[in-house]
Design an enzyme around this catalytic site. Structure first.
Site, PDB file in Angstrom:
ATOM      1  N   ASN A   6      -6.464 -17.955 152.984  1.00  0.00           N
ATOM      2  CA  ASN A   6      -7.948 -17.701 152.291  1.00  0.00           C
ATOM      3  C   ASN A   6      -8.886 -16.836 153.240  1.00  0.00           C
ATOM      4  O   ASN A   6      -9.766 -17.548 153.851  1.00  0.00           O
ATOM      5  CB  ASN A   6      -8.202 -18.963 151.494  1.00  0.00           C
ATOM      6  CG  ASN A   6      -9.504 -18.736 150.874  1.00  0.00           C
ATOM      7  OD1 ASN A   6      -9.711 -17.262 150.410  1.00  0.00           O
ATOM      8  ND2 ASN A   6     -10.258 -19.682 150.501  1.00  0.00           N
ATOM      9  N   TRP A   7      -8.814 -15.425 153.084  1.00  0.00           N
ATOM     10  CA  TRP A   7      -9.901 -14.782 153.813  1.00  0.00           C
ATOM     11  C   TRP A   7     -11.168 -14.836 153.399  1.00  0.00           C
ATOM     12  O   TRP A   7     -12.149 -14.296 154.232  1.00  0.00           O
ATOM     13  CB  TRP A   7      -9.359 -13.400 153.934  1.00  0.00           C
ATOM     14  CG  TRP A   7      -8.147 -12.970 154.914  1.00  0.00           C
ATOM     15  CD1 TRP A   7      -7.756 -13.693 155.599  1.00  0.00           C
ATOM     16  CD2 TRP A   7      -7.445 -11.617 155.025  1.00  0.00           C
ATOM     17  NE1 TRP A   7      -6.483 -13.262 156.323  1.00  0.00           N
ATOM     18  CE2 TRP A   7      -6.333 -11.798 155.828  1.00  0.00           C
ATOM     19  CE3 TRP A   7      -7.675 -10.488 154.137  1.00  0.00           C
ATOM     20  CZ2 TRP A   7      -5.715 -10.884 156.290  1.00  0.00           C
ATOM     21  CZ3 TRP A   7      -6.734  -9.563 154.519  1.00  0.00           C
ATOM     22  CH2 TRP A   7      -5.727  -9.762 155.522  1.00  0.00           C
ATOM     23  N   LYS A   8     -11.579 -15.443 152.233  1.00  0.00           N
ATOM     24  CA  LYS A   8     -12.902 -15.100 151.522  1.00  0.00           C
ATOM     25  C   LYS A   8     -13.295 -13.909 151.645  1.00  0.00           C
ATOM     26  O   LYS A   8     -12.550 -13.037 151.416  1.00  0.00           O
ATOM     27  CB  LYS A   8     -13.652 -16.142 152.203  1.00  0.00           C
ATOM     28  CG  LYS A   8     -12.980 -17.730 152.276  1.00  0.00           C
ATOM     29  CD  LYS A   8     -13.775 -18.797 152.638  1.00  0.00           C
ATOM     30  CE  LYS A   8     -12.846 -20.010 152.872  1.00  0.00           C
ATOM     31  NZ  LYS A   8     -13.823 -21.392 153.048  1.00  0.00           N
ATOM     32  N   HIS A  93     -12.188 -23.107 143.697  1.00  0.00           N
ATOM     33  CA  HIS A  93     -12.421 -23.365 144.924  1.00  0.00           C
ATOM     34  C   HIS A  93     -13.935 -23.646 144.817  1.00  0.00           C
ATOM     35  O   HIS A  93     -14.601 -23.411 144.192  1.00  0.00           O
ATOM     36  CB  HIS A  93     -12.448 -21.993 145.926  1.00  0.00           C
ATOM     37  CG  HIS A  93     -12.549 -22.176 147.292  1.00  0.00           C
ATOM     38  ND1 HIS A  93     -13.530 -22.562 147.687  1.00  0.00           N
ATOM     39  CD2 HIS A  93     -11.601 -22.508 148.535  1.00  0.00           C
ATOM     40  CE1 HIS A  93     -13.559 -22.758 149.175  1.00  0.00           C
ATOM     41  NE2 HIS A  93     -12.244 -22.683 149.435  1.00  0.00           N
ATOM     42  N   GLU A 142      -9.036 -30.142 149.107  1.00  0.00           N
ATOM     43  CA  GLU A 142     -10.097 -29.454 149.881  1.00  0.00           C
ATOM     44  C   GLU A 142     -11.379 -30.166 149.808  1.00  0.00           C
ATOM     45  O   GLU A 142     -12.202 -29.866 149.071  1.00  0.00           O
ATOM     46  CB  GLU A 142     -10.133 -27.974 149.841  1.00  0.00           C
ATOM     47  CG  GLU A 142      -8.980 -27.232 149.940  1.00  0.00           C
ATOM     48  CD  GLU A 142      -9.549 -25.713 150.311  1.00  0.00           C
ATOM     49  OE1 GLU A 142      -8.804 -25.389 150.949  1.00  0.00           O
ATOM     50  OE2 GLU A 142     -10.549 -25.211 149.682  1.00  0.00           O
ATOM     51  N   GLY A 148     -14.819 -25.368 156.470  1.00  0.00           N
ATOM     52  CA  GLY A 148     -15.742 -24.402 157.268  1.00  0.00           C
ATOM     53  C   GLY A 148     -16.648 -25.220 158.311  1.00  0.00           C
ATOM     54  O   GLY A 148     -17.647 -24.683 158.902  1.00  0.00           O
ATOM     55  N   SER A 183     -10.879 -26.853 157.420  1.00  0.00           N
ATOM     56  CA  SER A 183     -10.813 -27.049 158.880  1.00  0.00           C
ATOM     57  C   SER A 183      -9.515 -27.112 159.555  1.00  0.00           C
ATOM     58  O   SER A 183      -9.115 -27.646 160.643  1.00  0.00           O
ATOM     59  CB  SER A 183     -11.865 -27.982 159.269  1.00  0.00           C
ATOM     60  OG  SER A 183     -13.297 -27.602 159.058  1.00  0.00           O
ATOM     61  N   GLY A 204      -8.916 -21.178 155.908  1.00  0.00           N
ATOM     62  CA  GLY A 204      -9.955 -20.301 155.717  1.00  0.00           C
ATOM     63  C   GLY A 204     -10.103 -19.575 157.229  1.00  0.00           C
ATOM     64  O   GLY A 204      -9.563 -18.802 157.418  1.00  0.00           O
TER      65      GLY A 204
END
Ligand code: PGA
Length: 224
Positions: A6-8, A93, A142, A148, A183, A204
Site C-alpha cells: 500500500n504505497w499510499k 483504511h 490494522e 506507520g 509497521s 505501507g
C-alpha cells in the site's frame, strides 16, 4: 497467501516505474502467493503496463474507489472504470475513515460497487468490532496504533483477533482470509506469517523501498 503493498500517496510515475523495474524481476511465480501493488490512481496504468511487459507475477490494486456508479460524480473513480486496470481494492483504511470521514456505511457501499465489477474488496478492520460487509472474503486487521509508527502489534494477539473474525464471519463468508497490517518490515514479517490465522500482510512504509519489499516477499516464500 497475500503480500500487498500500500504505497499510499507517495510515488510519482517515474518512482513507481523504478520500483516495478527493481521488484518485478526478483519475484518468483508461486501458485499460492499473490503479490499485489496498490499505487496512486495516476500511477496505476503505467504500473499495470510495466507488469504486463515484464510478465511479472504481480497484481495491481487501487487504494480506494467510488461509492457511486458511473455518472455525474466529479473527482470520483468508479469501479467500472478501475476494473480495466485493477484486480483488488483496499477499502475502509483507517486513514480514510479519519481524514475523509469514511463510515461503515460508505465502506459497505464501496464493497458493493467492487463486487458488482469483479474487483476483490480488501476491507481494513481496526478492531474486533469493525463490521465486515456481506460477501467480503479478504480482511486486513490494522490496529491504528501500529500504522506507520514502527510499533507493530504482538503477532499472537493479532492472530487471536484474526481468529475471532474467522469465527464471527466464518459460516456467513466461508473461507474468510485475514491479513495483518501495521509497521510490518522484513524483520517482523515472519512472526506474523507463521500464525495460522494470518494469511498475509498489508504493508505501507516498508513497501516503498524495493529491496525491503523483496525481503518481505522472500520471507513469505517460506510459508507457502
Ligand atoms: P505501515 O502502513 O506499514 O506504514 O504501518 C500499513 C497500512 O497502513 O496499510
Amino acid at each position: 497467501m497475500w503480500i500487498i503493498a500500500n504505497w499510499k500517496s507517495n510515488k510519482n510515475i517515474a518512482e513507481a516505474l523504478d520500483w516495478v523495474g527493481k521488484v518485478g524481476p526478483d519475484l518468483e511465480r508461486k501458485e499460492n502467493l499473490k503479490v499485489v501493488v496498490c499505487p496512486n490512481y495516476t500511477d496505476i496504468e503505467e504500473v499495470k503496463k510495466a507488469i504486463l511487459v515484464g510478465n511479472y507475477p504481480m497484481l495491481v490494486g487501487a487504494q480506494d474507489l467510488s461509492a457511486f456508479d458511473n455518472g455525474p460524480y466529479t473527482g470520483e473513480e468508479s469501479a467500472r472504470i478501475l476494473k480495466e486496470l485493477v484486480d483488488l481494492v483496499i477499502l475502509g483504511h483507517s486513514e480514510r475513515r479519519e481524514n475523509c470521514s469514511e463510515t461503515d456505511q460508505i465502506v459497505e457501499e464501496k464493497v458493493k460497487r467492487a463486487l458488482e465489477h469483479d474487483i476483490i474488496p480488501l476491507v481494513c478492520v481496526q478492531n474486533k468490532e469493525t463490521p465486515v460487509p456481506e460477501n467480503v472474503k479478504l480482511v486486513a486487521f490494522e490496529p491504528v496504533f501500529a500504522i506507520g509508527t514502527g510499533n507493530p502489534d504482538n503477532s499472537e494477539d493479532a492472530s487471536k483477533v484474526a481468529e475471532s473474525f474467522k469465527e464471527k464471519y466464518g459460516p456467513a463468508s466461508a473461507g474468510l482470509e485475514v491479513l495483518y497490517g501495521g509497521s510490518v518490515d522484513s524483520q517482523n514479517a515472519k512472526a506474523f506469517l507463521q500464525q495460522e490465522n494470518i494469511s498475509g500482510l498489508l504493508i505501507g512504509t516498508s513497501s516503498l523501498d524495493p529491496q525491503e519489499f523483496i525481503k518481505i516477499v522472500e520471507v513469505a516464500y517460506q510459508f507457502i
